[in-house]
Write an enzyme that holds these catalytic residues in place. Structure first.
Site, PDB file in Angstrom:
ATOM      1  CG  HIS A  63      71.692  12.326   4.781  1.00 34.18           C
ATOM      2  ND1 HIS A  63      70.858  12.990   3.914  1.00 34.18           N
ATOM      3  CD2 HIS A  63      72.266  13.293   5.558  1.00 34.18           C
ATOM      4  CE1 HIS A  63      70.907  14.298   4.157  1.00 34.18           C
ATOM      5  NE2 HIS A  63      71.749  14.505   5.144  1.00 34.18           N
ATOM      6  CG  ASP A 158      75.063  16.740   8.358  1.00 36.15           C
ATOM      7  OD1 ASP A 158      75.550  17.310   7.375  1.00 36.15           O
ATOM      8  OD2 ASP A 158      73.931  16.212   8.363  1.00 36.15           O
ATOM      9  CB  THR A 160      77.677  25.127   6.676  1.00 37.07           C
ATOM     10  OG1 THR A 160      77.933  25.590   8.011  1.00 37.07           O
ATOM     11  CG2 THR A 160      76.190  25.063   6.495  1.00 37.07           C
ATOM     12  CG  ASP A 161      81.491  24.482   2.658  1.00 38.02           C
ATOM     13  OD1 ASP A 161      81.484  23.271   2.916  1.00 38.02           O
ATOM     14  OD2 ASP A 161      81.137  24.962   1.566  1.00 38.02           O
ATOM     15  N   PRO A 165      78.752  30.440  10.283  1.00 38.08           N
ATOM     16  CG  PRO A 165      76.538  29.701  10.242  1.00 38.08           C
ATOM     17  CD  PRO A 165      77.481  30.632   9.560  1.00 38.08           C
TER      18      PRO A 165
HETATM   19  N1  SAM Z   1      75.038  18.176   4.054  1.00 41.39           N
HETATM   20  C1  SAM Z   1      75.354  19.525   4.141  1.00 41.39           C
HETATM   21  C2  SAM Z   1      76.598  19.988   3.463  1.00 41.39           C
HETATM   22  O1  SAM Z   1      77.700  19.545   3.761  1.00 41.39           O
HETATM   23  O2  SAM Z   1      76.457  20.845   2.586  1.00 41.39           O
HETATM   24  C3  SAM Z   1      75.238  20.025   5.517  1.00 41.39           C
HETATM   25  C4  SAM Z   1      73.788  20.204   5.766  1.00 41.39           C
HETATM   26  S1  SAM Z   1      73.270  20.784   7.300  1.00 41.39           S
HETATM   27  C5  SAM Z   1      71.879  21.693   6.742  1.00 41.39           C
HETATM   28  C6  SAM Z   1      74.457  21.920   7.919  1.00 41.39           C
HETATM   29  C7  SAM Z   1      73.929  22.623   9.142  1.00 41.39           C
HETATM   30  O3  SAM Z   1      75.003  22.969  10.004  1.00 41.39           O
HETATM   31  C8  SAM Z   1      73.188  23.919   8.845  1.00 41.39           C
HETATM   32  O4  SAM Z   1      71.827  23.771   9.101  1.00 41.39           O
HETATM   33  C9  SAM Z   1      73.832  24.955   9.775  1.00 41.39           C
HETATM   34  O5  SAM Z   1      72.911  25.840  10.372  1.00 41.39           O
HETATM   35  C10 SAM Z   1      74.511  24.042  10.790  1.00 41.39           C
HETATM   36  N2  SAM Z   1      75.642  24.678  11.488  1.00 41.39           N
HETATM   37  C11 SAM Z   1      76.585  25.504  10.966  1.00 41.39           C
HETATM   38  N3  SAM Z   1      77.442  25.879  11.934  1.00 41.39           N
HETATM   39  C12 SAM Z   1      77.030  25.307  13.081  1.00 41.39           C
HETATM   40  C13 SAM Z   1      77.503  25.340  14.424  1.00 41.39           C
HETATM   41  N4  SAM Z   1      78.581  26.075  14.756  1.00 41.39           N
HETATM   42  N5  SAM Z   1      76.853  24.611  15.354  1.00 41.39           N
HETATM   43  C14 SAM Z   1      75.757  23.867  15.029  1.00 41.39           C
HETATM   44  N6  SAM Z   1      75.261  23.826  13.773  1.00 41.39           N
HETATM   45  C15 SAM Z   1      75.880  24.520  12.805  1.00 41.39           C
END
Ligand code: SAM
Length: 285
Positions: A63, A158, A160-161, A165
Site C-alpha cells: 500500500h 489495485d 486481483t490477477d 473478475p
Molecule cells: N493487493 C491485492 C493483490 O494484488 O493481491 C489486491 C487486493 S484487492 C482485495 C483486489 C480486489 O479487486 C478484490 O477485492 C476484487 O474483488 C477486486 N476486483 C477484481 N476484479 C474487479 C473488477 N473487474 N472491478 C472492480 N474490482 C475488481
C-alpha cells in the site's frame, strides 16, 4: 490437535504455506471464494479464490508503493480513482494526504469490503470514515467506460490477477479508458504481476505491451512482498507527461511530512532500477 495450514501453489511443484490459528470466515460471494484466517506470524490475512491478497504483517509494503510513488511525482493530484482495493489499504494511504479532494473506489464485490470492515480494520479503517471517499460496487471496466474525459489525476488499479473478475482490468480497452479519463498531468499505477514464475511473467509482459501502446511514458517498478509468489512483485507507472525519476518532486513530497514504513525517496529511485532479466522480459513485451 490437527495443524491447519493455508497453502497456495506458486508453481505446479512449489507451494507457500502459513500455519493458521483460526479460520475466521469463509464464504462464496457472487464473484469469488472469500476466506479470512488468523496466524501467529502474519496476523490476519485475506485470500480470494485461494490466492493471497494481503496479510496484516506485510500489507504496508504494497500500500505504500501503490500510492506514495505517484504522489511524489505529482503532488498536485487531487482526484483519485481506485479500481478494486476492497480491503481499503490503498484508500487508507492516499487519504493521508490532506490535499486529496475526492477518492472514488470501485470494487466489484461488496462482500470483500464488508468482511474487511469486520475482520481487517487495519486496512479497512477509512472505508466509512472519510467524506472524501465514495464507494461504488460495480465492475471497474464498466465504470471507466462511463467516466468523463480528464476527470481524474490518478488511477490506482489495485486488482486481483487476470483470472476471474480481474480479467477485464488487464485489457487494452481498459487501459485506453484509463488514459481518456486521466488529465494531461495524470498517472496510472497498476498491479503489474511478477517477473519470476512463468505464468506471472507472461501476464507481466502482456499488460506491459498494452500499456506501452497506450501511454507515452510506461515504466515498471519493483518491491519486495514476502507473501506473494517469489516475493518479487511489480507495479506499472504510466503517464502522458511525467517521468517517475526525472520529475520526482523530492522537496514537495517531504513537505507533506508523512511517515512511511517502506516507501522513501531513495527507494523510489531504486525501485525503477530493474534486474537484467526483468528488463529483457519487458523489452520483449
Ligand atoms: N493487493 C491485492 C493483490 O494484488 O493481491 C489486491 C487486493 S484487492 C482485495 C483486489 C480486489 O479487486 C478484490 O477485492 C476484487 O474483488 C477486486 N476486483 C477484481 N476484479 C474487479 C473488477 N473487474 N472491478 C472492480 N474490482 C475488481
Amino acid at each position: 490437535m490437527t495443524d491447519l495450514w493455508f497453502t497456495e501453489m506458486h508453481e505446479k511443484d512449489a507451494k507457500f504455506c502459513i500455519k493458521t490459528t483460526k479460520h475466521l470466515h469463509s464464504e462464496k460471494s457472487k464473484f469469488q471464494q472469500i476466506d479470512i484466517y488468523e496466524s501467529d506470524t502474519f496476523g490476519r490475512f485475506l485470500t480470494l479464490d485461494g490466492f493471497m491478497m494481503l496479510t496484516e504483517k506485510d500489507e504496508f509494503i504494497y500500500h505504500d508503493m501503490i500510492t506514495h510513488t505517484a504522489m511524489a511525482v505529482n503532488p498536485d493530484i487531487k482526484r483519485v480513482l481506485i479500481i478494486g482495493g476492497g480491503d481499503g489499504g490503498t484508500a487508507r494511504e492516499i487519504l493521508r494526504y490532506p490535499t486529496i479532494e475526492k477518492v472514488d473506489l470501485v470494487e466489484i464485490d461488496e462482500r470483500v469490503v464488508r468482511l474487511c470492515q469486520k475482520f481487517l480494520p487495519q486496512t479497512a479503517c477509512k472505508l466509512d470514515q472519510d467524506e472524501r471517499l465514495h464507494l461504488y460496487f460495480e465492475d471497474g471496466l464498466n465504470f471507466t467506460e462511463r467516466a468523463h474525459d480528464s476527470s481524474y489525476d490518478l488511477v490506482l488499479v489495485d486488482s486481483t490477477d487476470p483470472i476471474g473478475p480481474g480479467e477485464g482490468l488487464f485489457t487494452y480497452a481498459f487501459y485506453q479508458n484509463c488514459s481518456r479519463i486521466l488529465s494531461e498531468e495524470g498517472i496510472l499505477i497498476n498491479q503489474h504481476e511478477s517477473p519470476y514464475y512463468a505464468e506471472d511473467a507472461y501476464e507481466m509482459r502482456r499488460s506491459h505491451a498494452k500499456i506501452k501502446k497506450t501511454f507515452p511514458i510506461a515504466k515498471v517498478y519493483q518491491f519486495h512482498m514476502p507473501t506473494y509468489p517469489s516475493g518479487h512483485w511489480l507495479f506499472g507507472f504510466a503517464s502522458k507527461k511525467y517521468d517517475p525519476i526525472m520529475d520526482l518532486q523530492k522537496d514537495r513530497w517531504l513537505n507533506f511530512g508523512l511517515y512511511t514504513k517502506y516507501y522513501n525517496l531513495e527507494l523510489h529511485q531504486g525501485a525503477f532500477m530493474l534486474p537484467t532479466y526483468v528488463k529483457e522480459g519487458l523489452q520483449h513485451a
